[in-house]
Design a protein around this motif. Sequence first.
Motif, mmCIF file in Angstrom:
data_model
loop_
_atom_site.group_PDB
_atom_site.id
_atom_site.type_symbol
_atom_site.label_atom_id
_atom_site.label_comp_id
_atom_site.label_asym_id
_atom_site.label_seq_id
_atom_site.Cartn_x
_atom_site.Cartn_y
_atom_site.Cartn_z
ATOM 1 N N SER A 298 0.850 -1.201 0.000
ATOM 2 C CA SER A 298 0.000 0.000 0.000
ATOM 3 C C SER A 298 0.883 1.248 0.000
ATOM 4 C CB SER A 298 -0.856 -0.009 1.265
ATOM 5 O OG SER A 298 -1.085 1.325 1.707
ATOM 6 N N HIS A 299 0.355 2.351 -0.529
ATOM 7 C CA HIS A 299 1.157 3.587 -0.575
ATOM 8 C C HIS A 299 1.391 4.123 0.843
ATOM 9 C CE1 HIS A 299 -2.945 5.193 -0.351
ATOM 10 N NE2 HIS A 299 -2.384 6.224 0.275
ATOM 11 N N GLU A 300 0.586 3.583 1.804
ATOM 12 C CA GLU A 300 0.795 4.015 3.209
ATOM 13 C C GLU A 300 2.053 3.377 3.768
ATOM 14 O OE1 GLU A 300 -3.337 5.619 3.780
ATOM 15 O OE2 GLU A 300 -1.390 6.011 4.627
ATOM 16 N N GLU A 301 2.559 2.323 3.083
ATOM 17 C CA GLU A 301 3.669 1.549 3.667
ATOM 18 C C GLU A 301 5.012 2.029 3.114
ATOM 19 O OE1 GLU A 301 0.756 -2.393 3.975
ATOM 20 O OE2 GLU A 301 2.299 -2.272 2.454
ATOM 21 N N ASN A 309 6.182 -2.612 7.735
ATOM 22 C CA ASN A 309 5.156 -3.029 6.771
ATOM 23 C C ASN A 309 4.511 -4.338 7.220
ATOM 24 O OD1 ASN A 309 5.961 -0.840 5.310
ATOM 25 N ND2 ASN A 309 6.817 -1.995 3.585
ATOM 26 N N GLN A 310 5.360 -5.248 7.679
ATOM 27 C CA GLN A 310 4.825 -6.555 8.115
ATOM 28 C C GLN A 310 3.880 -6.375 9.292
ATOM 29 O OE1 GLN A 310 8.396 -9.582 6.809
ATOM 30 N NE2 GLN A 310 8.532 -8.693 8.821
ATOM 31 N N ARG A 311 4.206 -5.479 10.218
ATOM 32 C CA ARG A 311 3.319 -5.246 11.371
ATOM 33 C C ARG A 311 2.029 -4.574 10.912
ATOM 34 N NH1 ARG A 311 8.349 -3.938 13.587
ATOM 35 N NH2 ARG A 311 7.972 -1.681 13.555
ATOM 36 N N MET A 312 2.123 -3.665 9.971
ATOM 37 C CA MET A 312 0.904 -2.985 9.490
ATOM 38 C C MET A 312 -0.034 -4.005 8.841
ATOM 39 S SD MET A 312 2.623 0.514 8.007
ATOM 40 C CE MET A 312 1.156 1.243 7.290
ATOM 41 N N ARG A 313 0.565 -5.011 8.168
ATOM 42 C CA ARG A 313 -0.272 -6.012 7.507
ATOM 43 C C ARG A 313 -0.884 -7.006 8.505
ATOM 44 N NH1 ARG A 313 4.502 -6.463 3.146
ATOM 45 N NH2 ARG A 313 4.134 -4.418 2.202
ATOM 46 N N LEU A 314 -0.412 -6.964 9.739
ATOM 47 C CA LEU A 314 -1.003 -7.820 10.776
ATOM 48 C C LEU A 314 -2.317 -7.217 11.286
ATOM 49 C CD1 LEU A 314 2.099 -8.708 13.000
ATOM 50 C CD2 LEU A 314 0.809 -10.263 11.518
ATOM 51 N N ASN A 503 -7.167 -10.554 20.441
ATOM 52 C CA ASN A 503 -7.127 -11.475 19.305
ATOM 53 C C ASN A 503 -6.851 -10.707 18.012
ATOM 54 O OD1 ASN A 503 -9.504 -12.537 21.317
ATOM 55 N ND2 ASN A 503 -8.274 -14.218 20.512
ATOM 56 N N VAL A 504 -7.373 -9.475 17.957
ATOM 57 C CA VAL A 504 -7.221 -8.641 16.756
ATOM 58 C C VAL A 504 -6.859 -7.222 17.212
ATOM 59 C CG1 VAL A 504 -8.490 -7.573 14.828
ATOM 60 C CG2 VAL A 504 -8.891 -9.984 15.422
ATOM 61 N N VAL A 505 -5.966 -6.577 16.458
ATOM 62 C CA VAL A 505 -5.584 -5.188 16.758
ATOM 63 C C VAL A 505 -5.876 -4.318 15.533
ATOM 64 C CG1 VAL A 505 -3.633 -3.647 17.244
ATOM 65 C CG2 VAL A 505 -3.785 -5.856 18.396
ATOM 66 N N PHE A 506 -6.485 -3.163 15.796
ATOM 67 C CA PHE A 506 -6.689 -2.154 14.745
ATOM 68 C C PHE A 506 -5.839 -0.937 15.083
ATOM 69 C CE2 PHE A 506 -10.111 -4.368 12.815
ATOM 70 C CZ PHE A 506 -10.980 -4.821 13.795
ATOM 71 N N CYS A 507 -5.408 -0.228 14.059
ATOM 72 C CA CYS A 507 -4.714 1.052 14.283
ATOM 73 C C CYS A 507 -5.191 2.039 13.225
ATOM 74 C CB CYS A 507 -3.201 0.866 14.213
ATOM 75 S SG CYS A 507 -2.323 2.420 14.545
ATOM 76 N N TYR A 512 -8.566 6.534 5.908
ATOM 77 C CA TYR A 512 -9.815 5.804 6.209
ATOM 78 C C TYR A 512 -9.841 4.477 5.452
ATOM 79 C CZ TYR A 512 -11.690 9.855 8.654
ATOM 80 O OH TYR A 512 -11.880 10.871 9.560
ATOM 81 N N GLU A 513 -9.340 4.512 4.180
ATOM 82 C CA GLU A 513 -9.331 3.276 3.370
ATOM 83 C C GLU A 513 -8.451 2.218 4.035
ATOM 84 O OE1 GLU A 513 -8.367 6.298 2.195
ATOM 85 O OE2 GLU A 513 -10.385 6.761 1.394
ATOM 86 N N TYR A 514 -7.311 2.649 4.571
ATOM 87 C CA TYR A 514 -6.409 1.667 5.192
ATOM 88 C C TYR A 514 -7.062 1.063 6.441
ATOM 89 C CZ TYR A 514 -1.857 -0.522 5.920
ATOM 90 O OH TYR A 514 -0.845 -1.437 6.049
ATOM 91 N N THR A 515 -7.811 1.922 7.163
ATOM 92 C CA THR A 515 -8.534 1.411 8.348
ATOM 93 C C THR A 515 -9.635 0.463 7.905
ATOM 94 O OG1 THR A 515 -8.078 3.457 9.526
ATOM 95 C CG2 THR A 515 -9.896 2.119 10.362
ATOM 96 N N GLN A 516 -10.337 0.834 6.820
ATOM 97 C CA GLN A 516 -11.423 -0.024 6.317
ATOM 98 C C GLN A 516 -10.862 -1.391 5.919
ATOM 99 O OE1 GLN A 516 -14.760 0.843 6.449
ATOM 100 N NE2 GLN A 516 -14.925 -1.365 6.125
ATOM 101 N N GLY A 517 -9.668 -1.401 5.378
ATOM 102 C CA GLY A 517 -9.027 -2.683 4.997
ATOM 103 C C GLY A 517 -8.824 -3.561 6.210
ATOM 104 N N GLN A 518 -8.457 -2.951 7.334
ATOM 105 C CA GLN A 518 -8.255 -3.719 8.571
ATOM 106 C C GLN A 518 -9.594 -4.315 9.036
ATOM 107 O OE1 GLN A 518 -6.221 -1.211 11.522
ATOM 108 N NE2 GLN A 518 -5.320 -0.027 9.868
ATOM 109 N N ILE A 519 -10.654 -3.490 8.961
ATOM 110 C CA ILE A 519 -11.975 -3.947 9.424
ATOM 111 C C ILE A 519 -12.494 -5.065 8.531
ATOM 112 C CG2 ILE A 519 -14.368 -3.204 9.787
ATOM 113 C CD1 ILE A 519 -13.161 -0.350 10.305
#
Length: 534
Positions: A298-301, A309-314, A503-507, A512-519
């Motif tokens: 992602s362009h955020e990474e 990047n690996q942690r963001m993808r978690l 069990n799950v972590v959001f950041c 907003y799109e990157y957050t939506q991807g996590q959800i």
Amino acid sequence: MIYRTPLVVLCVTIIVSYFYMKSPTVTDKMANNGLLFISNAAKVQTVCQRASKYVKRVLYVKVKENSDSALPVLSKQIDNLYSKSQANNLDIRLMLKPSDTVKEIKTGYPIDMILYDSELAKEIDDLKHAVSTVTSGYELQSIVYLSGQDDSQNGPEDPLRTYENVALGGTFDRLHNGHKILLSQAALRATKLLTVGVTDVNMIQSKTLWELIEPVEVRIAQVLNFLRDINPDLEYNVFPLKDLYGPTKDDPKYQLIVVSEETLRGAKKINDKRVANGLQPMDVHVIGMAKDSHPEHSHEEEDKISSSNQRMRLLGTLLRPPVPNPNIPDWPYVIGLAGGIASGKSNITKKLKLKGAGVVNCDIIAHDLYKPGLPLNRTISEAFGKDVLTETGEIDRKKLGQIVFSDKAQLEKLNSIVWPAVIAEAQRQIRAYGESGHRVVVMEAAVLVRARWYQYCHQLWSVIVPRDEAIKRLQDRNHLTKEEAIQRVNAQPSNEEQIEKANVVFCPFWSYEYTQGQIDRAWQHLQEILANRK
Ligand SMILES: Nc1ncnc2c1ncn2[C@@H]1O[C@H](COP(=O)(O)OP(=O)(O)OP(=O)(O)O)[C@@H](O)[C@H]1O
Ligand SMILES: CC(C)(COP(=O)(O)O)[C@@H](O)C(=O)NCCC(=O)NCCS
């Protein structure tokens, strides 16, 4: 049409589809861990690429060539191999001591497939007996190689200088190919001792999602595991690093430090310190940054391969499997949603509601139960005095806050009164959602972790943002001074506490799109779990 189809075609179609359905999927045929023999260093990248489709987890690569001429080529292959092969999470380990006489080969993981490039066909019977860590019934696989396709740049390479004592440092969270290049280039140049400083917890708190970085003991073990696999003949000193320097600032035995372009300035600082201490500066070998070619980059990474990047993808993925909870009914499936003020948890609740979850908001429940005439209102005024009531009998939250935020015992007294009433009402609402057919209910509570209300949930999902971001958001949203915002953030669980059992972590720190991807990711894995629940 079917009645016109000749019978024989029909039968053939049925037989072919039977065998197709029966045939194992690719991953079933793949070996877990493979060891690949390659006839010379110049072929490593090409042959490895072909071999990687046969192996799932770890692929060891052993070059069968005499060591002197191979080292410079091997150094180039290290950069090539690890920066190009990032597909399918295969853990590739290029073994560094090329030798034309292969003695015993021991690997950290058991080998269930031995692969070799076709030019070694005549020698493979001898080679395979050198591998002492094979499983019984391992497979042999030749890799067709058309000679003349090697990757070597033309012309002889400059000889590669080696040193008795080499040093390097890093965080090495969830070891990736960039780390492997750094560690391999250092291990290739060391002849006696390789010293690796692995950053301790005091050194990592400025990193992205540092709370998700593995414990230093785990990172040290992974670095050692990799090093012993690629060069078992070296001595290793891998230790927790508490500052930039480690032992290199004042120990004359260190002759080379290996860094990357982004950490070169650290090496310069160490050498300045060494000169100031009357020592020889170390030679410095600098590696280039390996670019990240992850398919979902992602362009955020970051552009380079990175642990961040690996942690963001978690984020949004299942970090620890849910433990069955016999204290609550199987349905509805309750997700506890925890997170500090200004963490962005309410927005995540809203998005989960849009996906069909029922929502129970404990902070709203507490607010409603404070209303005049309700039992909780009376209990609080009896416990803390009439002064905490306004003329209209409402709870004066400012006055109550002044009493409890400055006195831990008073805060505990208030919690012991309020929490049981809140969780009882929350569970009533959860049951009501279940009865009205909701399969998933999200119970949001700022105090969820402190109150241990995850015991009433099937999973705990936690929302965190960097501490400085929470302080900034509080200042902007609640019009607080920086000091007031810091006090509010200090009064609630830290990010580490919020995610300790999650069990799950959001950041929700990026777009907003990157957050939506996590959800979306979290909701998807939840559907898979629910589909298997009776
Ligand atoms: N993509 C890469 N290519 C080459 N070297 C890298 C790469 N990523 C990290 N390194 C180097 O590896 C060493 C350890 O770095 P570190 O553990 O901080 O990796 P990182 O992926 O940047 O971690 P984080 O993202 O958590 O900061 C450092 O010298 C760093 O420069
Ligand atoms: C300080 C540190 C090791 C931190 O690692 P990181 O930035 O990769 O997290 C790195 O930034 C750096 O400056 N490395 C070069 C100096 C070094 O390797 N020191 C340890 C010698 S044992």
